[in-house]
Motif scaffolding. Structure first.
Motif, short mmCIF file in Angstrom:
data_model
loop_
_atom_site.label_atom_id
_atom_site.label_comp_id
_atom_site.label_asym_id
_atom_site.label_seq_id
_atom_site.Cartn_x
_atom_site.Cartn_y
_atom_site.Cartn_z
N HIS A 5 35.19 -59.83 21.28
CA HIS A 5 33.80 -59.42 21.56
C HIS A 5 32.89 -60.64 21.68
N THR A 24 33.78 -63.70 22.42
CA THR A 24 34.13 -64.45 23.63
C THR A 24 33.52 -63.82 24.86
N ALA A 25 33.62 -62.48 24.94
CA ALA A 25 33.05 -61.77 26.10
C ALA A 25 31.53 -61.92 26.13
N THR A 26 30.92 -61.84 24.95
CA THR A 26 29.45 -61.98 24.88
C THR A 26 29.02 -63.37 25.31
N TRP A 81 29.47 -63.72 29.08
CA TRP A 81 28.40 -63.02 29.80
C TRP A 81 27.10 -63.80 29.72
#
Length: 477
Positions: free
Chosen positions: A16, A18-20, A23
């Protein structure tokens, strides 16, 4: 068990985060480089529109006379095009000669046509061929209770009576004139008629004509009508091979014994006919994707076995006098484009256009896009360096001319620097420089708070030395 849950939770949290972060980097990247991205997107759209425009949704095609095989074939092509989302408008004509004229007229909406091989001038301007799609023999019928065996007597029976050779703009008229010219025969014009095929067949049925020639396929409605009329005989061409050697657009086809009527053994022996091929000719301006669609239709419709052709024989290049389409050459060499075998035509064509357009586009755009993150990083690093420079000059000012009365003004200037630093959006690659800058600002602030620069300034002042006039009087004046 608990450790497994914790490990799983940690992995989920890591994914989560890493994705945040990814983004956030994308959003930051877009915010920093949106002007360049808009320019690149505009260039891409223009490249798609100008370099390779979308194929037209409506295409006009000239076919031939009513009741001809070309008219029936055109309906099959129109149905195939409709399945692919393209409207193929069929334009009826007198025949091949008219079709060629319409293709050569740049103001005519006709962009494709079925044309008899040999009807177009060799390497005609503005015209290209997609290849041959079928055989069209020259069918010559004459009235006689029994077939005439002698070629000389048969030719006499054809020319000495009322003979229809088609309209002046038809392929039948063109080929009949060519054949008679090769035989050195000057026909009697008073015996010739120039009726459309359907009218000629009806006139022949009523006895108003004695003979008729027509260029068409075996499966055409007109030929089938003629084969069923009693008292008509079909003329063969015993020297058919000689015609093929003299004219490249003429082919030789054969009807086996009983091929026309097996129970009646008609003909009783093998019969040779001279034939031309049907060509798909196009205006050279026709969109490449529509050319490919014509070839796909030809392979689907004309690639099957017919009375004179074998399966897979058509489409093919058979008339060497015509200028070949580059799209057709690629099609015959590599086959149907892979995307069009598995996708709808419009989607496959869109993807093809995007790929072909974006390859050269990215040759320019890729270095720009790749440099954008470095551009942002260098931009932030440059701003940090400028703030370092300002901080350095500020500290040198404090060292050289510190004024305790201006202490609060000095602190306000540092606060302003820190606010500027806090407002910066910093990528990870330069975060160490960023936090070093903030630490440096705090260091200078701490020195100010504890009056370190005042102490330094005082310690840096030289100790007064007694001058000549400051020495004590020793009384020895």
């Amino acid at each position: 068990m608990g450790s497994v849950r914790e490990d799983l939770r940690d992995q989920v949290v890591a994914i989560h985060e890493t994705a945040t972060e990814a983004w956030s980097d994308v959003v930051l990247f877009i915010r920093e480089t949106w002007p360049a991205l808009i320019v690149l997107l505009t260039l891409l759209i223009l490249a798609l529109w100008i370099a390779d425009p979308a194929p037209p949704r409506h295409v006009s095609m000239a076919t031939g006379p009513a009741g001809s095989s070309n008219e029936a074939l055109g309906k099959k092509y129109a149905a195939y095009f409709a399945e692919q989302g393209i409207t193929l408008k069929l334009v009826p004509t007198e025949g091949s000669v008219e079709n060629v004229k319409r293709l050569q007229d740049k103001d005519d909406p006709v962009m494709a046509a079925f044309v008899m091989a040999g009807a177009a001038p060799p390497h005609a301007e503005r015209i290209q061929t997609l290849g041959s799609i079928d055989y069209q023999p020259l069918w010559c019928f004459y009235r006689s209770p029994i077939p005439i065996v002698s070629p000389t007597q048969r030719m006499s029976a054809l020319l000495s009576k009322t003979l229809n050779v088609g309209t002046p703009n038809s392929g039948t008229f063109l080929l009949a004139e060519r054949v008679l010219g090769m035989l050195g025969i000057q026909p009697d014009a008073s015996n010739q008629r120039h009726l459309p095929d359907e009218e000629a067949i009806e006139a022949l049925r009523k006895g108003q004509l004695d003979a008729l020639c027509v260029v068409d396929t075996y499966e055409s409605p007109n030929v089938q009508k003629l084969l069923k009329i009693d008292g008509l005989q079909l003329s063969g061409f015993e020297r058919a091979e000689a015609y093929t050697r003299l004219v490249s657009s003429i082919e030789q086809v054969s009807i086996p014994p009983g091929g026309l009527d097996l129970p009646l053994d008609r003909p009783s022996q093998s019969m040779d006919l001279i034939s031309v091929t049907t060509e798909i000719l196009i205006d050279e301006r026709l969109h490449p994707a529509i050319q490919t669609l014509f070839l796909m239709a030809a392979r689907s419709i004309n690639g099957k076995q017919s009375f004179f052709s074998q399966e897979g024989e058509f489409p093919a290049f058979k008339d060497s006098s015509l200028k070949r389409s580059g799209e057709a050459e690629t099609f015959y060499e590599k086959g149907t484009p892979v995307l069009m075998e598995f996708m709808p035509f419009w989607l496959a064509e869109f993807i093809r256009r995007v790929i072909l357009t974006m390859l050269p586009f990215f040759a320019i755009a890729y270095p720009v896009i790749r440099s954008m993150p470095n551009y942002h990083k260098n931009r932030v690093r440059g701003r940090i360096n400028r703030m370092y420079g300002s901080l350095k000059f500020f500290e040198q000012e404090l060292i050289s001319s510190y004024d305790p009365v201006e202490k609060q003004a000095y602190l306000n200037r540092l606060d302003s620097m820190e606010r500027d630093a806090l407002s910066m959006k910093v990528p990870k690659s330069v975060s160490s420089d960023y936090y070093t800058l903030r630490s440096s600002i705090d260091f200078v602030r701490n020195c100010l708070v504890r009056d370190g620069y005042a102490i330094h300034l005082q310690s840096a002042q030289p100790v007064p030395q007694p001058g000549f006039f400051d020495r004590e009087d020793d009384g020895d004046e």
